[in-house]
Design an enzyme around this catalytic site. Structure first.
Site, mmCIF file in Angstrom:
data_model
loop_
_atom_site.group_PDB
_atom_site.id
_atom_site.type_symbol
_atom_site.label_atom_id
_atom_site.label_comp_id
_atom_site.label_asym_id
_atom_site.label_seq_id
_atom_site.Cartn_x
_atom_site.Cartn_y
_atom_site.Cartn_z
ATOM 1 N N GLY A 12 0.784 -1.232 0.000
ATOM 2 C CA GLY A 12 0.000 0.000 0.000
ATOM 3 C C GLY A 12 0.811 1.275 0.000
ATOM 4 N N ILE A 19 0.426 6.705 4.183
ATOM 5 C CA ILE A 19 0.551 6.215 5.562
ATOM 6 C C ILE A 19 1.594 5.092 5.595
ATOM 7 C CG2 ILE A 19 -0.664 5.002 7.416
ATOM 8 C CD1 ILE A 19 -3.170 6.654 6.678
ATOM 9 N N GLN A 39 1.146 -1.538 -6.453
ATOM 10 C CA GLN A 39 -0.071 -1.926 -7.174
ATOM 11 C C GLN A 39 0.173 -2.212 -8.650
ATOM 12 O OE1 GLN A 39 -3.180 1.004 -6.892
ATOM 13 N NE2 GLN A 39 -4.615 -0.175 -8.136
ATOM 14 N N ASP A 63 -1.341 -6.639 -7.341
ATOM 15 C CA ASP A 63 -2.665 -6.008 -7.454
ATOM 16 C C ASP A 63 -3.635 -6.902 -6.691
ATOM 17 O OD1 ASP A 63 -5.246 -5.270 -8.158
ATOM 18 O OD2 ASP A 63 -4.661 -4.641 -10.174
ATOM 19 N N VAL A 64 -4.152 -6.415 -5.566
ATOM 20 C CA VAL A 64 -4.963 -7.276 -4.691
ATOM 21 C C VAL A 64 -6.343 -7.590 -5.258
ATOM 22 C CG1 VAL A 64 -3.738 -6.587 -2.576
ATOM 23 C CG2 VAL A 64 -5.821 -5.350 -3.273
ATOM 24 N N TYR A 155 -18.138 9.751 2.734
ATOM 25 C CA TYR A 155 -17.303 8.536 2.851
ATOM 26 C C TYR A 155 -18.107 7.317 2.372
ATOM 27 C CZ TYR A 155 -13.302 5.828 4.544
ATOM 28 O OH TYR A 155 -12.192 5.008 4.629
ATOM 29 N N LYS A 162 -15.073 -0.323 5.551
ATOM 30 C CA LYS A 162 -14.217 -0.269 6.752
ATOM 31 C C LYS A 162 -14.854 -1.033 7.904
ATOM 32 C CE LYS A 162 -10.650 2.216 5.313
ATOM 33 N NZ LYS A 162 -9.398 1.492 4.920
ATOM 34 N N ILE A 191 -5.642 12.281 7.076
ATOM 35 C CA ILE A 191 -4.297 12.739 6.689
ATOM 36 C C ILE A 191 -4.331 13.007 5.190
ATOM 37 C CG2 ILE A 191 -1.849 12.129 6.548
ATOM 38 C CD1 ILE A 191 -2.265 10.162 8.844
ATOM 39 N N THR A 193 -3.228 12.415 2.079
ATOM 40 C CA THR A 193 -2.435 11.487 1.265
ATOM 41 C C THR A 193 -2.974 11.497 -0.157
ATOM 42 O OG1 THR A 193 -3.939 9.677 1.758
ATOM 43 C CG2 THR A 193 -2.074 9.969 3.280
ATOM 44 N N ALA A 195 -4.744 9.156 -1.589
ATOM 45 C CA ALA A 195 -6.151 8.713 -1.534
ATOM 46 C C ALA A 195 -7.062 9.860 -1.105
ATOM 47 C CB ALA A 195 -6.312 7.523 -0.587
HETATM 48 P P1 NAD Z 1 -2.464 6.118 -0.374
HETATM 49 O O1 NAD Z 1 -3.168 6.519 -1.623
HETATM 50 O O2 NAD Z 1 -1.096 6.593 -0.176
HETATM 51 O O3 NAD Z 1 -2.501 4.528 -0.214
HETATM 52 C C1 NAD Z 1 -3.528 3.716 -0.734
HETATM 53 C C2 NAD Z 1 -2.857 2.546 -1.394
HETATM 54 O O4 NAD Z 1 -3.816 1.589 -1.846
HETATM 55 C C3 NAD Z 1 -2.026 2.957 -2.628
HETATM 56 O O5 NAD Z 1 -0.686 2.581 -2.424
HETATM 57 C C4 NAD Z 1 -2.657 2.157 -3.750
HETATM 58 O O6 NAD Z 1 -1.698 1.723 -4.697
HETATM 59 C C5 NAD Z 1 -3.238 0.995 -2.977
HETATM 60 N N1 NAD Z 1 -4.222 0.235 -3.765
HETATM 61 C C6 NAD Z 1 -5.444 0.635 -4.211
HETATM 62 N N2 NAD Z 1 -5.996 -0.337 -4.963
HETATM 63 C C7 NAD Z 1 -5.112 -1.382 -4.987
HETATM 64 C C8 NAD Z 1 -5.097 -2.670 -5.602
HETATM 65 N N3 NAD Z 1 -6.106 -3.089 -6.393
HETATM 66 N N4 NAD Z 1 -4.014 -3.465 -5.404
HETATM 67 C C9 NAD Z 1 -2.979 -3.055 -4.632
HETATM 68 N N5 NAD Z 1 -2.933 -1.846 -4.017
HETATM 69 C C10 NAD Z 1 -3.988 -1.031 -4.196
HETATM 70 O O7 NAD Z 1 -3.440 6.611 0.817
HETATM 71 P P2 NAD Z 1 -3.393 6.345 2.388
HETATM 72 O O8 NAD Z 1 -4.235 7.428 2.969
HETATM 73 O O9 NAD Z 1 -2.003 6.142 2.851
HETATM 74 O O10 NAD Z 1 -4.238 4.994 2.533
HETATM 75 C C11 NAD Z 1 -3.742 3.830 3.159
HETATM 76 C C12 NAD Z 1 -4.825 3.188 4.036
HETATM 77 O O11 NAD Z 1 -5.099 4.058 5.126
HETATM 78 C C13 NAD Z 1 -6.153 2.963 3.334
HETATM 79 O O12 NAD Z 1 -6.720 1.743 3.771
HETATM 80 C C14 NAD Z 1 -6.996 4.121 3.842
HETATM 81 O O13 NAD Z 1 -8.368 3.806 3.794
HETATM 82 C C15 NAD Z 1 -6.492 4.203 5.264
HETATM 83 N N6 NAD Z 1 -6.792 5.443 5.975
HETATM 84 C C16 NAD Z 1 -6.462 6.649 5.434
HETATM 85 C C17 NAD Z 1 -6.740 7.823 6.131
HETATM 86 C C18 NAD Z 1 -6.431 9.175 5.532
HETATM 87 O O14 NAD Z 1 -7.059 10.158 5.950
HETATM 88 N N7 NAD Z 1 -5.493 9.293 4.597
HETATM 89 C C19 NAD Z 1 -7.336 7.750 7.397
HETATM 90 C C20 NAD Z 1 -7.647 6.493 7.941
HETATM 91 C C21 NAD Z 1 -7.362 5.352 7.208
HETATM 92 O O1 0WE Z 2 -9.856 5.839 3.475
HETATM 93 C C1 0WE Z 2 -9.697 6.976 3.069
HETATM 94 C C2 0WE Z 2 -9.553 7.223 1.581
HETATM 95 C C3 0WE Z 2 -10.474 6.322 0.839
HETATM 96 C C4 0WE Z 2 -10.559 6.466 -0.656
HETATM 97 C C5 0WE Z 2 -10.309 7.628 -1.356
HETATM 98 C C6 0WE Z 2 -10.460 7.650 -2.743
HETATM 99 C C7 0WE Z 2 -10.248 8.897 -3.555
HETATM 100 C C8 0WE Z 2 -9.957 8.594 -5.011
HETATM 101 C C9 0WE Z 2 -10.979 5.346 -1.339
HETATM 102 N N1 0WE Z 2 -11.142 5.340 -2.680
HETATM 103 C C10 0WE Z 2 -10.893 6.460 -3.376
HETATM 104 N N2 0WE Z 2 -11.100 6.426 -4.730
HETATM 105 C C11 0WE Z 2 -10.741 7.439 -5.547
HETATM 106 O O2 0WE Z 2 -10.995 7.379 -6.773
HETATM 107 N N3 0WE Z 2 -9.681 8.005 3.983
HETATM 108 C C12 0WE Z 2 -9.974 7.704 5.371
HETATM 109 C C13 0WE Z 2 -9.481 9.417 3.615
HETATM 110 C C14 0WE Z 2 -10.826 10.035 3.432
HETATM 111 O O3 0WE Z 2 -11.511 9.880 2.282
HETATM 112 C C15 0WE Z 2 -12.724 10.534 2.437
HETATM 113 C C16 0WE Z 2 -12.794 11.098 3.709
HETATM 114 C C17 0WE Z 2 -11.584 10.788 4.372
HETATM 115 C C18 0WE Z 2 -11.215 11.138 5.767
HETATM 116 C C19 0WE Z 2 -13.783 10.644 1.544
HETATM 117 C C20 0WE Z 2 -14.910 11.356 1.939
HETATM 118 C C21 0WE Z 2 -14.991 11.917 3.198
HETATM 119 C C22 0WE Z 2 -13.939 11.806 4.104
#
Ligand code: NAD
Ligand code: 0WE
Length: 263
Positions: A12, A19, A39, A63-64, A155, A162, A191, A193, A195
């Site tokens: 990831g 993260i 990925q 790719d999961v 969300y 989740k 945070i 990031t 995503a």
């Molecule tokens: P990020 O975009 O840096 O990481 C998301 C990762 O998911 C990427 O590396 C992407 O390549 C990978 N991914 C998506 N589809 C995939 C697939 N088919 N195969 C393999 N990998 C795949 O964003 P992040 O915020 O670091 O997200 C990491 C985790 O933390 C996620 O589960 C997200 O839901 C969770 N999270 C994020 C936040 C936030 O606010 N950023 C808060 C709480 C939890």
């Molecule tokens: O888990 C996440 C990110 C989740 C996420 C974000 C994207 C954006 C781009 C999953 N899939 C996608 N697909 C895309 O195409 N978080 C916890 C961060 C996050 O995302 C939100 C939040 C928060 C916080 C989306 C809506 C509202 C709050």
């Protein structure tokens, strides 16, 4: 150095804001040897740079969404690590059109399937594919978000996914506990990031978090990383099936004094 001698696979990592990058940093500081999955080819150079800077060499495509890709990844990993000590699952995805608007209006069967497949089932799939390679004392870890418990605007289906991931954490903990393998989740605060960058008005999410959280701020990927390192180490040998919040206390407060004064 509480991860000295531990071999941990991180899935990831996308870029330095991930993260997973904060987790890799913290685990490296604690002496872990790391391997990374990415990925697709597009992300390889990013991941390679971060891995190399931290002194790690093992990079594998995974790719999961594909059983074959997962199987191939562990076959490749087995060429260097016959046995290892943990997996960090830091992966979540839903189609963008599911994450904007009222849940009742935007939810689709296909979006539900994709979100649950990539964001929850993939954790089970990684556990299944790695089971025979995990040492006793190994630890699995995933990343979740508070919208599994309480609704957050936009969300949407990711909240359902989740919730599934958190139940998945408990069921995997029950299944692997007898082998002394632990399974936990970190519920991180918002945070900025990659995503999150696709999310409309994400800055509002961050400022609301800072206004309500007891610590009056958001958290960093390093802070999440330190807790991840702890949970994957033998310091946490008595913790499994648990969701640990790293959110500056946000989830413990229904209202802050500042919010109250605004009323
Ligand atoms: P990020 O975009 O840096 O990481 C998301 C990762 O998911 C990427 O590396 C992407 O390549 C990978 N991914 C998506 N589809 C995939 C697939 N088919 N195969 C393999 N990998 C795949 O964003 P992040 O915020 O670091 O997200 C990491 C985790 O933390 C996620 O589960 C997200 O839901 C969770 N999270 C994020 C936040 C936030 O606010 N950023 C808060 C709480 C939890
Ligand atoms: O888990 C996440 C990110 C989740 C996420 C974000 C994207 C954006 C781009 C999953 N899939 C996608 N697909 C895309 O195409 N978080 C916890 C961060 C996050 O995302 C939100 C939040 C928060 C916080 C989306 C809506 C509202 C709050």
């Amino acid at each position: 150095m509480f991860l000295k001698g531990k071999k941990i696979l991180i899935a990831g990592l996308a870029n330095k804001y991930s993260i997973a990058a904060g987790i890799a940093q913290a685990m490296t500081e604690q002496g872990a040897e790391l391997a990374f999955t990415y990925q697709n080819e597009r992300l390889r150079t990013n991941v390679e740079k971060i891995a190399n800077e931290l002194g790690h060499r093992i990079l594998i495509e995974c790719d999961v969404s594909s059983d074959e890709s997962i199987k191939r990844a562990f076959d490749v990993l087995a060429q260097t690590w016959l046995k290892f000590d943990g997996i960090v699952h830091s992966i979540g995805f839903a189609p963008a059109n599911e994450l904007e608007g009222n849940f009742i209006d935007v939810a689709t069967r296909e979006g539900f399937k994709i979100a649950h497949d990539i964001s929850s089932f993939s954790f089970t799939a990684l556990a299944q594919a790695s089971k025979s390679m995990l040492n006793e004392n190994a630890a699995l870890l995933t990343l979740t978000y508070h919208a599994a418990m309480q609704t957050v605007p936009n969300y949407n289906v990711m909240g359902l996914a989740k919730a599934s991931l958190e139940a998945n954490t408990r069921f995997l903990a029950a299944a692997l506990g007898p082998e002394n393998i632990r399974v936990n989740a970190i519920s991180a605060g918002p945070i900025k990031t990659l995503a999150a960058s696709g999310v409309k008005n994400f800055r509002k999410m961050l400022s609301h978090h800072s206004n309500r959280a007891p610590l009056r701020r958001t958290v960093t990927t390093e802070e999440v990383g330190n807790v991840a390192a702890f949970l994957c180490s033998d310091l946490a040998s008595g913790i499994t099936g648990e969701i640990t919040y790293v959110d500056a206390g946000f989830n413990t407060a229904a209202m802050s004094l500042e919010e109250f004064k605004e009323l």
